[in-house]
Design an enzyme around this catalytic site. Sequence first.
Site, PDB file in Angstrom:
ATOM      1  CG  ASP A  95      -8.362  -1.066 -15.346  1.00  0.00           C
ATOM      2  OD1 ASP A  95      -8.151  -2.003 -14.559  1.00  0.00           O
ATOM      3  OD2 ASP A  95      -9.349  -0.317 -15.253  1.00  0.00           O
ATOM      4  CG  HIS A  96      -6.485  -1.324 -11.387  1.00  0.00           C
ATOM      5  ND1 HIS A  96      -7.553  -1.059 -12.176  1.00  0.00           N
ATOM      6  CD2 HIS A  96      -6.621  -0.542 -10.286  1.00  0.00           C
ATOM      7  CE1 HIS A  96      -8.329  -0.143 -11.589  1.00  0.00           C
ATOM      8  NE2 HIS A  96      -7.776   0.178 -10.441  1.00  0.00           N
ATOM      9  CG  ASP A 160     -12.062   1.174  -9.294  1.00  0.00           C
ATOM     10  OD1 ASP A 160     -10.942   0.660  -9.387  1.00  0.00           O
ATOM     11  OD2 ASP A 160     -12.236   2.401  -9.151  1.00  0.00           O
ATOM     12  NE  ARG A 448      -9.153   7.139  -3.769  1.00  0.00           N
ATOM     13  CZ  ARG A 448      -9.886   6.092  -4.053  1.00  0.00           C
ATOM     14  NH1 ARG A 448      -9.312   4.982  -4.452  1.00  0.00           N
ATOM     15  NH2 ARG A 448     -11.187   6.126  -3.901  1.00  0.00           N
ATOM     16  CB  SER A 643      -9.319   1.394  -2.768  1.00  0.00           C
ATOM     17  OG  SER A 643      -9.621   0.136  -3.260  1.00  0.00           O
ATOM     18  NE  ARG A 645      -6.914  -0.921  -2.801  1.00  0.00           N
ATOM     19  CZ  ARG A 645      -5.967   0.021  -2.811  1.00  0.00           C
ATOM     20  NH1 ARG A 645      -5.003   0.004  -1.930  1.00  0.00           N
ATOM     21  NH2 ARG A 645      -5.960   0.974  -3.717  1.00  0.00           N
TER      22      ARG A 645
HETATM   23  C1  MIC Z   1      -7.923   3.175  -6.673  1.00  0.00           C
HETATM   24  O1  MIC Z   1      -8.099   4.149  -7.394  1.00  0.00           O
HETATM   25  O2  MIC Z   1      -7.548   3.264  -5.488  1.00  0.00           O
HETATM   26  C2  MIC Z   1      -8.204   1.806  -7.216  1.00  0.00           C
HETATM   27  C3  MIC Z   1      -6.939   1.095  -7.327  1.00  0.00           C
HETATM   28  O3  MIC Z   1      -8.776   1.913  -8.489  1.00  0.00           O
HETATM   29  C4  MIC Z   1      -9.168   1.101  -6.255  1.00  0.00           C
HETATM   30  C5  MIC Z   1      -9.444  -0.295  -6.588  1.00  0.00           C
HETATM   31  C6  MIC Z   1      -8.398  -1.270  -6.149  1.00  0.00           C
HETATM   32  O4  MIC Z   1      -7.809  -1.122  -5.102  1.00  0.00           O
HETATM   33  O5  MIC Z   1      -8.213  -2.252  -6.873  1.00  0.00           O
HETATM   34  C7  MIC Z   1     -10.501   1.810  -6.065  1.00  0.00           C
HETATM   35  O6  MIC Z   1     -10.588   3.009  -6.251  1.00  0.00           O
HETATM   36  O7  MIC Z   1     -11.472   1.182  -5.646  1.00  0.00           O
HETATM   37 FE1  SF4 Z   2      -7.210   3.368 -12.114  1.00  0.00          FE
HETATM   38 FE2  SF4 Z   2      -8.324   3.934  -9.748  1.00  0.00          FE
HETATM   39 FE3  SF4 Z   2      -6.462   5.505 -10.824  1.00  0.00          FE
HETATM   40 FE4  SF4 Z   2      -8.813   5.401 -11.920  1.00  0.00          FE
HETATM   41  S1  SF4 Z   2      -8.345   6.146  -9.879  1.00  0.00           S
HETATM   42  S2  SF4 Z   2      -6.867   5.368 -13.005  1.00  0.00           S
HETATM   43  S3  SF4 Z   2      -9.388   3.285 -11.625  1.00  0.00           S
HETATM   44  S4  SF4 Z   2      -6.207   3.430 -10.135  1.00  0.00           S
END
Ligand code: MIC
Ligand code: SF4
Length: 856
Positions: A95-96, A160, A448, A643, A645
């Site tokens: 998805d990312h 995640d 976010r 995140s 990550r």
């Molecule tokens: C996000 O919403 O910041 C992400 C991208 O989904 C991250 C995961 C990532 O950095 O791959 C998260 O929320 O953990």
């Molecule tokens: Fe994707 Fe993270 Fe955004 Fe949700 S918050 S849509 S998991 S990047």
Amino acid sequence: MVFDLDMIKAHYAAMPGRIAKARKVVGKPLTLSEKILYAHLHSSQKLEAFGRGKSYVDFAPDRVAMQDATAQMALLQFMSGGIPKVLVPSTVHCDHLILAKDGAKQDLKDSVTASGEVFNFLESVSNKYGIGFWRPGAGIIHQVVIENYAFPGGMMIGTDSHTVNAGGLGMVAIGVGGADAVDVMSGMAWELKFPKLIGVKLTGKLSGWTASKDVILKVAGILTVKGGTGAIVEYFGPGATTLSATGKGTICNMGAEIGATTSTFGYDDKMGDYLRGTKRAEVAALADKVKEHLTGDPEVYANPEKYFDEVIEINLSTLEPHVNGPFTPDRAIPISKFASEVKANNWPARLEVGLIGSCTNSSYEDISRSASLAQQAIDKNLKAKAEFTITPGSELVRYTVERDGFLSTFEKMGGVVLANACGPCIGQWSRHTNDPNRKNSIITSFNRNFAKRNDGNPNTHAFVASPEITTAFAIAGDLTFNPLTDTLVNEAGQSVKLDEPKGVEFPPRGFDVKDPGYLAPAKDGSQIKVSIDPNSKRLQALAPFAPWSGKNWTGLKLLIKAKGKCTTDHISMAGPWLRFRGHLDNISDNTLTGATNYFNEKTDSVKSQITGQHGPVPATQRAYKAAGISTIVVGDHNYGEGSSREHAAMQPRHLGIKAILVKSFARIHETNLKKQGMLAITFANEADYNKFQEDDNIDFVDLTSFAPDKQLTLVLNHSDGSKDTIKVNHTYNAGQIGWFKAGSALNLMAKQIAASKAAVKTSTPAVKKVSKPAAKKSPKKVVKKTAKKSSPKKVVKKSKAVKKSSPKKVAKKVKKIANKSAKKKVVKKVATKKKVATKKKATKKKIVKKSAKRKK
Ligand code: MIC
Ligand code: SF4
């Protein structure tokens, strides 16, 4: 299709007994969160009344979910562990890595071409190791999980931070780094500090413009980005039962933004309806039978102050819609005050883009309510003044809302439907703009809004609101408009007002989908080869990090003293960098490039003590590494917020940074640092942050006596010859110190697995000597038992072996022993558990078989 029904059945069968025992030991009525946690203790974890915010506890989560951007690292680590198949139901979701540019079809096609190597890697690893695979376009991990896998009273982890979304269906669902996922998939215990509990009592009922999103926007304003750290937020009260399951999911989802470990709701009719609506009537029926165990005890909700560490009350009837931002999700502004805030702060009033959808807000309810506004715009001859995009959370939702005409309504309003993927939410957005640095405003129904997150532009003011408010603003194109009270001028010059949005929780004709995008793994993946091209720019096999030298560290340089907010987006930016998530060396070139240097207030500009010149952070650090010089990073509050990550921990580790010293950490990031063998420490006295100077040489003088609950001492040798000695705190327990010493948790695990394999080879049966774990059976064992009932012959044959020699127990046993870091003893002790050893392989095979069977 119901996934893993046997596992759910077994869990519900065991849950009442486990809860009763826990209630007895704790000695008082239990919250829902406690019930779920106590019902998921790992088999080797002794049942006791755990100290909230104090005790480290070993859990056995029911499942694991991973998304493409984090799964790469998680699976690279898993592969190096040598386990033939995951021991807990697990899934991967693509998805990312899908870039939003021209619309769903084309974008998906382009992304599959651009990231084909990674998708193929994930698909073949999933196939080999028994992991369910959701193809690109199937949807965003959290929406797919709530539609297919989440179940009331369950516990899961996901790589995640928004895994917490599954709280909408009454789970304890926790975001973690990949190394944690490896533990669970390998059948090891998963460790978590027993959380504190925050209770949120909801009264009243939502109406008009107010939506579930406004509950969490309000809570974020109250608790701020670090107010939930180390806590589970449990929602209850008469208002809670009026919210749809997906609305609850929205609230839980954005709980990640207050740092909460997770959020959850008790099981109620709305959840039952959602389970039935998504073709899981069997799960609803099972949950109905144990429903008193799937919510907090009545005494708790009658007197919440007695049972929660903190209680907040929100009346949904009087709650106003909110808009949060810019640059931080906790700047909560009620809609009635928003226009004046926009003016007072000189935020760009012209709205350029409104974006709805994402994993946070893309239910049928959300889409139908927003579509009702789009329809009004068409009917009232209003032309949307801002660009407008729609990101469906899953193919199930997309197919259904297309069938029901909502997507074409949006398109008539000028909206662009993007792929079922993260897209603009994570900077995967090729935004159509003539100036990528222009000061501008956008509004999203995402979660976010840190600087640069959506489009890489530091001057984009991103606000977060409900999909309804976002849609209304996109129509108006003006942030000083209040949809609740103001009118707009239509194409005919008439003044018109938007009526309150209207929608429905469920599609009147039911959900439908043609191809959900799911691929079940091979039953036996042992013959599947996973190869990584050594010249690949996208994927790189992992080399183990070096163990600690056993000596104190001296002469460390200060790489950067970060000022203010330093989220994981600042430490390891997403957007275009997502393409290197499987290649540690390449992605390390973005390390800390978003952090502000305290000394010059610039990003990506630090002074090198080798050359005396300022340069980019990654290049400066690489030069230190090449010269054999170690470094330290100093930071502010809530360092690593955002995140899950683990790249934000692995990159500094890979580049040779030894320690991260900050005023406070975000939970997942602190664990990620520990897991990767970094030293994650906090100031005993916050004011000592000011003592760090740009040219310091830093010594760790008592690292050789690193021990739980014992402060460490640092000497800062300043360039003028003066010195400061400061104390720092840490939260490492003995096991985690073992990770640090081994170089990483994975190193330690690999050692343990190797030791247990060696023991398997050398031992002879001695069944009776196996010590029985004191505590409860892990849910997995119950599954096995249940399954056994159906084939009596096998019961007789398997029972002992399964009981006494699950690989999980072996792994746990070995882990415990190895934690004491007595290598010799490992072999000796394991060898005395001879039965464990000899039966290990056979049992593992059987379990693997069963978990494969459970997959649909
Ligand atoms: C996000 O919403 O910041 C992400 C991208 O989904 C991250 C995961 C990532 O950095 O791959 C998260 O929320 O953990
Ligand atoms: Fe994707 Fe993270 Fe955004 Fe949700 S918050 S849509 S998991 S990047």
